[in-house]
Write a protein that holds these residues in place. Sequence first.
Motif, short mmCIF file in Angstrom:
data_model
loop_
_atom_site.label_atom_id
_atom_site.label_comp_id
_atom_site.label_asym_id
_atom_site.label_seq_id
_atom_site.Cartn_x
_atom_site.Cartn_y
_atom_site.Cartn_z
N GLN A 32 0.85 -1.19 0.00
CA GLN A 32 0.00 0.00 0.00
C GLN A 32 0.89 1.24 0.00
N PHE A 34 1.05 5.46 0.15
CA PHE A 34 0.37 6.68 0.56
C PHE A 34 1.14 7.87 -0.03
N THR A 59 -1.69 -1.03 -4.19
CA THR A 59 -2.71 0.01 -4.25
C THR A 59 -2.10 1.35 -3.85
N LYS A 61 -2.98 5.34 -2.40
CA LYS A 61 -3.91 6.27 -1.77
C LYS A 61 -3.21 7.61 -1.58
N THR A 71 -5.00 5.41 8.91
CA THR A 71 -5.55 4.16 8.37
C THR A 71 -5.24 2.98 9.27
#
Length: 435
Positions: A32, A34, A59, A61, A71
């Motif tokens: 993930q 950010f 992914t 974000k 998160t």
Amino acid sequence: MTKHDRQNSEEQPDNEALLAEYIAPAPRVSVQAFCETAETAAAVQSAAKDRRLAKARLTAKMGGMAAAIETYHSQPTPNVIILESQAGNDILALLDDLSGVCDPGTRVVVIGSDEDDVPYRELVRRGVNDYVVGPVETLDVVRSICSLFSASESVVTGRIIAVVGAKGGVGASTVAHNVAWMIARDLALDSVVIDLDLAFGTASLDYNQDPLQGIANAVFQPDRPDTALVERLLAKCTDHLSLLAAPATLDRVYDFGAEAFDAIFDTLRMTTPCIVLDIPHQWSAWTKRALVGADDILIVAEPDLPNLRNAKNMLNVLKSSRPNDRPPLYCLNQIGMPKRPEIEVGEFAKAIESRPIAAIPFDSKMFGTASNNGQMIAEISASHRTTLLFQQIARQLTGRGEAKQPRGSFLSPIFRKLLRGKTRPARSGAARKAS
């Protein structure tokens, strides 16, 4: 990698740059990111489509390190976290806050800026595994994620070379077997040839082997093959070369799903520095996946119109499927076959828009003798021009530099003139059609 590092790498010779830029695929991990800028988010999203991250779940974000901390107050952390921090942020304080919500074993990559003034030692103390100076590009993201595992696991990560024919009967298997033999002998790299033509494979004949087991025993077993099983199935050809042979029988139909061979390739990557795939001439889900997933691709073609069309189509598809990799390479085989109109090498290259890495001359006596005796060309004549061509191909595919172009005989200029005079009308028309 910083901008300065990227600039230095571009100034290296091609073979050194190729070795330095080799990136081993990542395992099945969740990642993930950010991000704080749209550019970084776009690079991460593009990296998610790279073949080396095909097994990873990546992914992106927005919100940077603050969003990550918020998160993970309520969610478990993934295997890898990528955090972008813009200039002016207190990276160390934010990392201290993140450590309170981060699960043990999570690996952290920080994307900073040129204006950061944070000692790398302090970042390491806070559990940062990699620090990259932004702005980042797609390949920077891929490299950072993959290096976390290839470096930390301390295992051999094998390089896969896929060889396929642009058309049936062009001698792609012969090229694959001779090149693999050269890689093992001249470069002393432990190598495995996998004969993926299960019905009609010829690798066992070419290497004069008669193994009782092979690739079929691994692909048809219900459990995931492990290293011990694969090692038992290998037939030893030389000190550095082994073979995973095809059964070459027709007692069953060989239909496979797209991921049928993934587990076998992954297992061999952990123990073998070089894996050569002899891929049959067919276009299916698993052959395309094997080609796209390889580290390097060699297409073998003959100098005629069907091969030109097919090679061009294959190169275009594979280039678009592997935007962050070195473009696939191709070589021409059986050049100068008597009484056959041929497209000249220069015309072929012009239509393809790239030069072949080798043009292998037709020599029915040499190749026929090798095939009937179960020998490689180099075993018959170590100084033959074709032997030197296979050596050149092996070096280019492995990134070990280019061998010198082999010199032809004193009759070569006369032969080329005669061939050019016979085939000019067919060549020009064929090249125009393919273009």
